[in-house]
Design a protein around this motif. Structure first.
Motif, short mmCIF file in Angstrom:
data_model
loop_
_atom_site.label_atom_id
_atom_site.label_comp_id
_atom_site.label_asym_id
_atom_site.label_seq_id
_atom_site.Cartn_x
_atom_site.Cartn_y
_atom_site.Cartn_z
N ILE A 38 0.86 -1.19 0.00
CA ILE A 38 0.00 0.00 0.00
C ILE A 38 0.90 1.23 0.00
CG2 ILE A 38 -1.74 1.33 1.27
CD1 ILE A 38 -2.81 -1.26 2.44
N LYS A 39 0.81 1.99 -1.08
CA LYS A 39 1.56 3.26 -1.15
C LYS A 39 0.76 4.33 -0.43
CE LYS A 39 3.25 2.28 -5.81
NZ LYS A 39 4.31 1.37 -5.37
N ARG A 53 0.73 11.53 -6.16
CA ARG A 53 0.20 11.16 -7.48
C ARG A 53 -0.15 9.67 -7.56
NH1 ARG A 53 4.11 13.16 -11.06
NH2 ARG A 53 3.23 15.22 -10.67
N ASN A 54 0.75 8.81 -7.11
CA ASN A 54 0.51 7.36 -7.23
C ASN A 54 0.06 6.72 -5.92
OD1 ASN A 54 1.26 7.16 -9.98
ND2 ASN A 54 3.40 7.41 -9.34
N ALA A 55 -0.29 7.56 -4.95
CA ALA A 55 -0.64 7.00 -3.63
C ALA A 55 -2.02 6.34 -3.65
CB ALA A 55 -0.60 8.11 -2.59
N GLN A 56 -2.13 5.21 -2.94
CA GLN A 56 -3.43 4.55 -2.76
C GLN A 56 -4.12 5.05 -1.50
OE1 GLN A 56 -0.79 1.11 -3.14
NE2 GLN A 56 -2.66 0.00 -3.68
N ALA A 57 -3.33 5.66 -0.61
CA ALA A 57 -3.87 6.13 0.66
C ALA A 57 -3.13 7.39 1.09
CB ALA A 57 -3.73 5.05 1.73
N GLU A 83 -7.37 19.31 -2.55
CA GLU A 83 -6.36 19.05 -3.60
C GLU A 83 -6.28 17.57 -3.95
OE1 GLU A 83 -2.71 21.20 -3.25
OE2 GLU A 83 -1.58 19.76 -4.47
N LEU A 84 -6.35 16.72 -2.95
CA LEU A 84 -6.30 15.28 -3.22
C LEU A 84 -7.49 14.85 -4.06
CD1 LEU A 84 -5.10 13.87 0.22
CD2 LEU A 84 -3.83 13.81 -1.94
N HIS A 85 -8.67 15.36 -3.73
CA HIS A 85 -9.87 14.97 -4.49
C HIS A 85 -9.80 15.47 -5.93
CE1 HIS A 85 -12.44 13.91 -0.76
NE2 HIS A 85 -11.93 12.84 -1.32
N GLU A 86 -9.09 16.58 -6.15
CA GLU A 86 -8.97 17.12 -7.51
C GLU A 86 -7.82 16.49 -8.28
OE1 GLU A 86 -10.74 21.55 -6.34
OE2 GLU A 86 -8.59 21.31 -6.74
N GLN A 87 -6.74 16.13 -7.60
CA GLN A 87 -5.50 15.77 -8.31
C GLN A 87 -5.01 14.34 -8.10
OE1 GLN A 87 -4.13 18.23 -10.14
NE2 GLN A 87 -4.89 20.12 -9.22
N ALA A 88 -5.42 13.71 -7.02
CA ALA A 88 -4.88 12.37 -6.75
C ALA A 88 -5.74 11.31 -7.43
CB ALA A 88 -4.83 12.12 -5.24
N SER A 89 -5.39 10.04 -7.28
CA SER A 89 -6.15 8.99 -7.95
C SER A 89 -7.57 8.95 -7.39
CB SER A 89 -5.44 7.65 -7.82
OG SER A 89 -5.94 6.94 -6.74
#
Ligand code: GTP
Ligand code: MG
Length: 174
Positions: free
Chosen positions: A7-8, A77-81, A103-109
């Motif tokens: 888990i990244k 960017r590639n984080a699962q958590a 920012e996470l909701h806009e830019q992360a997976s």
């Protein structure tokens, strides 16, 4: 069989909220009163067993100081958590946490698992007046944004393993 799931995970949050201390508690069951600010980011791993599975956390502990802010996307960017950490005695750090969630909701997976973590609750044991972020306010944000929510102390260890187990239980194990 005992398969391993990696888990990244990335930690984000204002400087000095205790991100590195949370990781130190989780990885080494240790605490330091005068931890140095993180420069850039630090990488650590820790294995835990969840339901007969070995889960290997690959942890990017980012630096909260403003001069490192532009690096954060490389790590989430590639984080699962993600753990978005604030200090329950510092209202500004909760405002910053709101920004990180956005920012996470806009830019992360799209399916990233996010835990909102209010750290340093040990300080409230001596004086509840030190609390500057209401538990209810954080719970409301977590509910609205679909986040796990924990109040922790890296100093005493309260709820630290629960944060990581909570993340692990949300990620499909192979
Ligand atoms: P940056 O790397 O600069 O982004 O900071 P950080 O978020 O990694 O904070 P760090 O873990 O370095 O902790 C900052 C300070 O807060 C240190 O002096 C820690 O000892 C202290 N600290 C961290 N967690 C706790 C906690 O749960 N309770 C108390 N009382 N102090 C804490
Ligand atoms: Mg740090």
């Amino acid at each position: 069989s005992n398969p391993i799931t990696s888990i990244k995970l990335v930690l984000l949050g204002e400087a000095a909220v205790g991100k590195s201390s949370i990781v130190l508690r989780f990885v080494s069951n240790d605490f330091s009163e005068n931890k140095e600010p993180t420069i850039g980011a630090a990488f650590l791993t820790q294995r835990v067993n969840i339901n007969d599975h070995t889960v290997k956390f690959e942890i990017w502990d980012t630096a909260g100081q403003e001069r490192f802010a532009s690096l954060a996307p490389m790590y989430y960017r590639n984080a699962q958590a993600a753990l978005v950490v604030y200090d329950v005695t510092k209202p500004q750090s909760f405002i910053k946490a709101r920004h990180w969630v956005k920012e996470l909701h806009e830019q992360a997976s799209k399916n990233i698992i996010i835990a909102l973590v209010g750290n340093k609750i040990d300080i409230l044991e001596d004086n509840e007046n030190e609390r500057k972020v209401a538990r209810e306010e954080a719970e409301k944000l977590a509910e609205e944004e679909g986040l796990l929510f924990f109040e922790t102390s890296a100093k005493t260890g309260t709820n630290i393993s629960e944060v990581f187990l909570g993340i692990g239980e949300k990620i499909p194990l192979k």
